[in-house]
Design an enzyme around this catalytic site. Structure first.
Site, PDB file in Angstrom:
ATOM      1  N   SER A  51       0.801  -1.223   0.000  1.00  0.00           N
ATOM      2  CA  SER A  51       0.000   0.000   0.000  1.00  0.00           C
ATOM      3  C   SER A  51       0.832   1.269   0.000  1.00  0.00           C
ATOM      4  O   SER A  51       0.316   2.352  -0.292  1.00  0.00           O
ATOM      5  CB  SER A  51      -0.944   0.009   1.212  1.00  0.00           C
ATOM      6  N   ASP A  92      -1.856   8.643   7.797  1.00  0.00           N
ATOM      7  CA  ASP A  92      -2.789   7.871   8.620  1.00  0.00           C
ATOM      8  C   ASP A  92      -1.984   6.984   9.556  1.00  0.00           C
ATOM      9  O   ASP A  92      -0.832   7.286   9.870  1.00  0.00           O
ATOM     10  CB  ASP A  92      -3.770   7.070   7.745  1.00  0.00           C
ATOM     11  N   HIS A 134       0.809   5.163   6.748  1.00  0.00           N
ATOM     12  CA  HIS A 134       1.394   5.654   5.504  1.00  0.00           C
ATOM     13  C   HIS A 134       1.861   7.099   5.603  1.00  0.00           C
ATOM     14  O   HIS A 134       1.230   7.920   6.264  1.00  0.00           O
ATOM     15  CB  HIS A 134       0.357   5.536   4.377  1.00  0.00           C
TER      16      HIS A 134
END
Length: 424
Positions: free
Chosen positions: A43, A388, A391
């Protein structure tokens, strides 16, 4: 001369002039430093491959991408990712590299992003979050792309031309974070921590990783950028799970404040200068720093395991660069632990004032749950290292990319940086 012939002459002259203008414009346009880039990862660099699958590891909703206006949603940050910036630096824009899930045949030769949130080196990693594409499947997708590329007009079935083209491309591979976050340190769901000690687990990961990189080599890859795992013991998600005495609550034991919520959606940047251990690319040593007094300690259990893996990854890169196994290949190792620590130490110079909490999220450190749909994030994203629970922000990604591309320190990029790799 009749009017018909005159019209034909004028049309031909106009066409010739237009072609000349186009040729001059093409000649004047700067050539990219590399003709293409292919991205494999989780991600941290996924740009939408998970959008259409049944997965909790998806970012195709606001506020994700709130500062990104150049294409479809799906990035796990507020704006651009590290590879988006690298694409700019290599001269591969516009546009940005597409996600494989939406790529067209014409896109394949310039580069495609195969990354998938929650993915890992091991196939079972991230299964707690639903569907995703582990590295082995990303390699399969690339194999299909190579086959499809060979049928395009530019190559017309010439496999040698395809291989020569791919040999000049940059292959960015960033894996391993989820093999710890969404596998080894999630013992209620996975048994790997009971079966393997940290050294044995790192060895297992690197054996699989080596094989998957060799598969990319067999498909034509020659210029590899391999990214180490960041200090995930220092991300807001892990800080949120520390108890009030600044001790880790344990990988499966929530802190008193988190109401039993232990959701993770993969990736894991690292950036705080807290109690941590880092692999140093130039001498393969480890360092310790004292905890930041107002931020609390990191989870050293996780960071020590990460250091073992990163040291092994660096050794693997050195072995590959000796050329005995993958002849003609060149590998660059990015030490994101060192870069993240440097970013935190010099946070003020970069404009960062918040180092230990997410710009959006829920709970302690905004790290217990990732950004909720339509949640209002912090107003000034440029002051936050973390977007967040897991990340980095676009502002932090910009710095990670710049270090990887330009740094002359082998503690950031070993043995050379990405711009030097592209020039080979």
């Amino acid at each position: 001369m009749d009017h018909g012939r005159l019209a034909l002459v004028v049309a031909a002259a106009a066409m010739a002039m237009a072609c000349t203008v186009e040729m001059r414009a093409a000649a004047a346009a700067p050539q990219p430093l590399a003709p293409c880039m292919y991205v494999f990862g989780d991600s941290l660099v996924d740009n939408g491959n998970n959008n259409g699958i049944l997965s909790l590891a998806r970012a195709n909703y606001r506020p994700y991408g709130i500062d990104f206006h150049e294409g479809p949603p799906g990035r796990f940050t507020n704006g651009r990712t590290m590879v988006d910036f690298l694409s700019d630096m290599l001269g591969l824009r516009p546009p940005l590299l597409p996600a494989y899930a939406v790529a067209r045949p014409a896109d394949l030769a310039r580069g495609v992003n195969f990354a998938s949130g929650a993915s890992g080196i091991r196939a079972e990693t991230g299964n707690n979050l639903g569907e995703h594409y582990p590295l082995s499947e990303q390699v399969v997708h690339f194999r299909t792309a190579v086959s499809d590329m060979g049928r395009t007009a530019g190559f017309s079935g010439n496999a040698t031309k395809v291989m020569e083209h791919l040999g000049r491309c940059i292959f960015f591979v960033g894996m391993g974070s989820n093999d710890y976050l969404n596998n080894y340190f999630m013992p209620d769901y996975y048994d790997t921590a009971q079966v393997y000690d940290p050294h044995a687990y790192a060895t297992l990961l690197l054996q699989d990783y080596s094989s998957q990189l060799a598969d990319l080599y067999d498909l034509g890859a020659r210029k590899f950028v391999v990214v180490g795992v960041g200090q995930i013991g220092c991300i807001p998600y892990e800080l949120a799970r520390m108890n009030n005495d600044n001790q880790p609550s344990g990988p499966d034991t929530p802190s008193d404040d988190d109401d039993g919520i232990v959701i993770s959606i993969g990736g894991g940047g690292g950036g705080r200068s807290s109690s941590t251990s880092s692999s140093n690319a130039s001498n393969n040593s480890t360092t310790k720093q004292k905890p930041t007094p107002d931020a609390g300690a990191c989870n050293d259990t996780i960071n020590r395991a990460i250091a073992i893996y990163n040291n092994g990854l660096l050794s693997m890169v050195k072995r590959f660069n000796r050329g005995q196994q993958l002849r003609g290949a060149k590998f660059v190792f990015l030490d994101t632990v060192h870069t993240g620590m440097d970013l935190a130490v010099n946070a003020a110079a970069h404009g960062f004032t918040v180092l230990d909490r997410g710009c959006c999220g829920v709970g302690r450190n905004n790290g217990q749950i990732t950004c909720l749909p339509l949640q209002r994030p912090c107003d000034d994203r440029s002051k936050y290292i973390f977007w967040d629970a897991f990340h980095p922000t676009e502002a932090a990604n910009r710095i990670y990319a710049a270090k990887a591309f330009n740094s002359t320190s082998t503690s950031d990029a070993y043995p050379i940086n990405i711009s030097q790799l592209a020039a080979i």
